[in-house]
Design an enzyme around this catalytic site. Structure first.
Site, PDB file in Angstrom:
ATOM      1  CG  HIS A  52      13.869  16.898  24.374  1.00  0.00           C
ATOM      2  ND1 HIS A  52      13.590  18.096  23.760  1.00  0.00           N
ATOM      3  CD2 HIS A  52      15.034  17.105  25.045  1.00  0.00           C
ATOM      4  CE1 HIS A  52      14.539  18.981  24.049  1.00  0.00           C
ATOM      5  NE2 HIS A  52      15.414  18.401  24.833  1.00  0.00           N
ATOM      6  CD  GLU A  53      15.843  14.839  28.063  1.00  0.00           C
ATOM      7  OE1 GLU A  53      17.058  14.946  27.809  1.00  0.00           O
ATOM      8  OE2 GLU A  53      15.134  15.822  28.347  1.00  0.00           O
TER       9      GLU A  53
ATOM     10  CD  GLU B  31      22.680  20.424  29.311  1.00  0.00           C
ATOM     11  OE1 GLU B  31      22.975  20.637  28.138  1.00  0.00           O
ATOM     12  OE2 GLU B  31      21.620  19.909  29.660  1.00  0.00           O
TER      13      GLU B  31
ATOM     14  CD  GLU C 120      18.595  21.241  25.253  1.00  0.00           C
ATOM     15  OE1 GLU C 120      17.585  20.580  24.945  1.00  0.00           O
ATOM     16  OE2 GLU C 120      19.442  20.819  26.055  1.00  0.00           O
TER      17      GLU C 120
ATOM     18  CB  ALA D  90      14.420  14.367  31.585  1.00  0.00           C
ATOM     19  CG  MET D  91      21.167  15.713  32.183  1.00  0.00           C
ATOM     20  SD  MET D  91      21.369  17.103  31.034  1.00  0.00           S
ATOM     21  CE  MET D  91      22.888  16.652  30.224  1.00  0.00           C
ATOM     22  CD  GLU D  92      20.926  16.443  27.082  1.00  0.00           C
ATOM     23  OE1 GLU D  92      21.635  17.326  26.597  1.00  0.00           O
ATOM     24  OE2 GLU D  92      19.954  16.691  27.828  1.00  0.00           O
TER      25      GLU D  92
ATOM     26  CG  HIS E   8      19.371  15.800  23.896  1.00  0.00           C
ATOM     27  ND1 HIS E   8      19.921  16.834  23.175  1.00  0.00           N
ATOM     28  CD2 HIS E   8      18.454  16.364  24.725  1.00  0.00           C
ATOM     29  CE1 HIS E   8      19.338  17.976  23.552  1.00  0.00           C
ATOM     30  NE2 HIS E   8      18.443  17.711  24.471  1.00  0.00           N
TER      31      HIS E   8
END
Length: 882
Positions: free
Chosen positions: A310-311, A141, A333, A275-277, A314
């Protein structure tokens, strides 16, 4: 010549042409972790939807070795030209013959290098039995899948992915889906993963390294796995617990099960964000996922909970239903931010997290009051500019506007609408209008006409409130920190209460000015003048700060609210809001600094975490600006600020009480840090003693995780008289095994007033001793006295910094943290002059916003200088108040 001209037509375009649409990728990657290179073969099942001689897709920093296209009749076409354009990151394949409409398979062989810039397929390092080794991780991303394999790298061009990896046999390979098959041939292991459901390219993920692993299975049969550095699986237990609970909460909330067979979370040593979802494989930086009861602060535990929620959110909002284009990033987001607070509140109601959500709202209000802000929905013309909108507008304003809308429509209607939105757009892409359409359908209210004013234009209103007898006058105008009033106009959901939370009213403010008769809210309606009701006549607008706007009260209403604060009549959220709005109006020179200081004095006995946190924030900012405006008053100001905070500091002490609340632990850390920054003698004395105890015994009980940072700041504040503390703190960093401890030291180490030591610290931050991702912690902690030194250092080292870190997100932290503390137009001019020849598109907007902040403060400084005499008398009075 014709082909070259034809290739030119695809350059400079924001989107790829739609001649061909990908349906399925079969991707095989071979990783060489010794040489830090990779090679790959991808077969892409395509639909040619328009007869063409061109296939155009994305690729960046890859070497393309072989290309061919085979149609459904098994006719093979080889391109006569293969053009890779580095500026536009596109791969143009030119064919002699026209490719007719229908299905086919594009085959591309390619190779590339594992980069060190934390994007695409990159390398990071870990230590195994004392030996430093390489691992491979992805971060795609927003537009970095193209750095790993040629693809249609746009969120709307969803496809399925079948991934196979060749890797060293001793390592573990993770991807979005479970492993289907694994074979070992000598030193090489080949891992084949199950084919994924349809998803966007930016959500594809791979992680290859050495990990310890723990897992749980949810009631719905979903395997949730946590992968940690070797020996640290215990530190992954809390994140696992939160993820399992979050999956359950969101499954019920959206009335839709999690759609993949597994969800893994992996902590890696180096990662550009928190972090990344990625679908089915969430990647974290270690210190955002690992939790240790002894080493982690209460603040970190809370952040970890929100980030995991949050992740996981997503997986629905973003992965299952994906924004159609980056213009609608806020749908991802903003919603994930808002709903992560909802989930956290369900898991930990005692944290009062919705009150803490006001810090999110405030981050949005702060950036959106600048002329260099942007609308929530912002047109993205080039891939390179996407990174800049991962900011407080998309996340914080986005989530605050959702919270405001939820409050207006009611929880039940809002949840029903989201359920319908999910069902209607599952596995597809959506635009903001699609969400408004569903909300309007369920609620019967034209949501889009109200919400367009919040998402399609930048800024927000300040609501001016005046009172005469029982009539309240409301007037809206665009609020700008520069003091100017823009011409924005909003449909504003106004809430208010009068003298008591039992007497409340709400309405939509649709015009510029509206009057409201409040006689029905008074204790009796016999027409008495409201002034006769004394305490009961305070009026609070924007109850619980639920709306995304500021409120400016006429003087008599402001005075009554101050009395209500002193008598503890208001909720924490409303006390927070009054202070926050007054501070913002003061920055915009619409209220005097004297009035702000008098209001701050009313918070002396404050013991609510969120209010105290805002008070401390305002203290730091006032100190920063007064230092430039009237340096002679700094000592008196510090004395006043210390007095305001001492009550809570003495109540909390340095050590936690048995069974004390999470919020008290949060508060202790922040109050002691503030007193250390303000050079409070007693705080420094105790901090230095406790730091010495830590040096003698790293497991001492005298410094908890929550109080260490305050002690480290005190050590660095005294480093100008003794280098020993600085060297001891460096030793703590070098010997620390825990990422939590390293982060804590970095956050404090630049807080020294000593110019020579600060330069040493800044050089240390860009040395090999500090991981690239961790520099941001050190930059955020630069002392008030160190701004000029830091700016000089940044200019001298600019070429080194740009070469080492590239022009990505890290650079924005250098700019923001070094530039924004200045408070003069001369300095803003100097910064503009330097960057005139050093600008890059990836931080252009960030730089403009930073320079604007400097000019806003320069105007505030001039205004404060006009108050010098009255301020001197007031500060003397406040500083010595008992």
């Amino acid at each position: 010549m014709d082909d070259k001209q034809n290739i030119e037509q695809f350059k400079g375009q924001p989107r790829l042409p739609k001649f061909a649409i990908p349906k399925r990728y079969d991707l095989h990657l071979k990783l060489d972790l010794s040489d830090c290179t990779f090679s790959g073969l991808v077969h892409v099942n395509l639909s040619i939807v328009e007869s063409t001689k061109f296939i155009v897709l994305n690729a960046c920093e890859l070497v393309v070795n072989l290309v061919c296209f085979t149609n459904s009749l098994n006719h093979r076409f080889s391109p006569c030209d293969v053009a890779l354009d580095g500026d536009d990151e596109i791969l143009v394949l030119v064919f002699d013959e026209v490719l007719g409409t229908g299905e086919g398979v594009l085959k591309i062989e390619f190779s590339g290098a594992l980069n060190e810039h934390l994007k695409g397929l990159y390398k990071c390092t870990y230590v195994d039995k004392g030996v430093r080794k390489n691992m491979a991780v992805t971060q795609f991303e927003a537009v970095h899948a193209r750095r790993c394999f040629p693809c249609w790298d746009e969120p709307a061009l969803k496809a399925t992915f079948k991934i196979t990896l060749d890797l060293p046999s001793e390592l573990i390979a993770l991807s979005n889906m479970p492993i289907n098959d694994e074979t070992i041939n000598g030193n090489v292991k080949t891992v084949c993963f199950e084919e994924s459901p349809i998803m966007s390219s930016y959500l594809v993920a791979v992680a290859v390294g050495l990990f310890d692993h723990i897992e749980e299975t949810t009631a719905d049969g979903i395997k949730v796995g946590v992968y940690c550095p070797v020996g640290k699986s215990d530190e992954g237990k809390f994140a696992l617990e939160v993820a399992v609970k979050s999956l359950d909460i969101f499954t019920r909330y959206f009335s839709m099960p999690y759609p993949l067979p597994k969800l893994d979370m992996v902590a890696v040593p180096e990662f550009s964000g928190g972090a990344m979802e990625n679908y089915g494989l969430i990647i974290f930086r270690e210190n955002e996922m690992l939790h240790n009861d002894l080493r982690s602060t209460a603040a970190k535990k809370q952040i970890l909970t929100i980030v995991v929620a949050h992740e996981v959110a997503h997986q629905w909002f973003g992965n299952l239903v994906t924004m159609e284009w980056w213009t609608h990033l806020w749908l991802n987001e903003g919603f994930a931010t808002w709903i992560s607070y909802m989930a956290t509140d369900i898991m930990f109601p005692e944290w009062k997290i919705w009150t803490q959500f006001l810090q999110q709202t405030n981050g949005g209000l702060r950036l959106d009051s600048q002329e260099q802000s942007h609308p929530i929905e912002v047109e993205i013309q080039h891939a390179h500019s996407v990174d800049e909108i991962f900011d407080a507008i998309s996340y914080k304003k986005g989530s605050a506007v959702i919270r405001m809308l939820q409050g207006y429509l009611g929880d039940e209607i809002f949840q029903k609408s989201l359920n319908l939105y999910m069902k209607r757009h599952a596995w597809n892409n959506a635009r903001t209008e699609d969400l408004w359409s569903v909300l309007s359908e369920v609620s019967g209210i034209q949501v889009n006409s109200m919400m367009d004013s919040w998402t399609k234009q930048k800024g927000y209103p300040v609501i001016s409130v005046k009172s005469k007898d029982c009539i309240l006058e409301f007037e809206q105008s665009q609020f700008l920190s520069s003091g100017f009033h823009g011409d924005g106009h909003w449909i504003v959901p106004i809430t208010l209460c009068l003298g008591s939370y039992d007497r409340s009213k709400s309405f939509l403010l649709e015009s510029k000015i509206e009057n409201l008769d409040t006689s029905e809210l008074f204790p009796s309606s016999d027409g008495k003048n409201e002034d006769e009701y004394g305490e009961a006549s305070w009026i609070k607008v924007n109850v619980e700060q639920s709306g995304f706007y500021r409120v400016k009260y006429e003087d008599k209403l402001g005075a009554r609210l101050r009395k209500a604060i002193e008598k503890d009549r208001l909720s924490a959220a409303d006390k927070y809001g009054i202070l926050d709005d007054t501070y913002a109006l003061c920055v915009a020179c619409e209220q005097s600094l004297s009035s702000l200081l008098s209001l701050m004095d009313a918070y002396r006995k404050e013991i609510d975490y969120i209010v105290l946190s805002k008070l401390i924030d305002v203290c730091y900012n006032v100190l920063e600006v007064l230092r430039d405006a009237i340096p002679d008053l700094i000592n008196a100001l510090k004395e006043f600020l210390i007095n305001v905070l001492l009550y809570s500091a003495e109540k909390l002490g340095w050590e936690s009480a048995p069974g004390e609340s999470h919020l008290n632990a949060l508060m202790r850390g922040e109050v002691l840090m503030a007193l250390a920054v303000f050079n409070h003698g007693k705080t420094h004395e105790v901090a230095m003693q406790r730091f010495q105890a830590l040096l003698d015994d790293r497991s001492t009980q005298l410094l908890s995780a929550d109080t260490k940072r305050a002690a480290y700041i005190a050590v660095m504040r005294n480093a100008n008289t003794s280098r020993n503390g600085f060297e001891s703190l460096l030793k703590v960093y070098r010997e620390a095994d825990a990422v939590q401890e390293k982060e804590r030291v970095l956050r404090a180490i630049a807080s020294t007033p000593d110019p020579d030591i600060l330069v040493e610290v800044l050089n240390f931050l860009i040395s090999e001793e500090v991981r690239d991702q961790d520099i941001i912690y050190g930059l955020a902690g630069i002392s008030l006295e160190g701004h000029e030194i830091s700016w000089r250092w940044l200019k001298e080292n600019w070429n080194v910094i740009i070469n080492k870190y590239g022009a990505g997100l890290l650079l924005t932290h250098f700019i923001r943290n070094v530039i924004t503390p200045f408070c003069s137009n001369e300095k803003a001019d100097e910064i503009e002059e330097f960057f005139a020849s050093h600008i890059r598109p990836s931080f252009a907007m960030n730089l403009k916003q930073s320079i604007e902040q400097v000019r806003i403060k320069a105007r505030w400084v001039e205004s404060i200088m006009q108050e010098q005499q009255s301020l001197q008398g007031l500060l003397e009075q406040l500083a010595h108040k008992g």
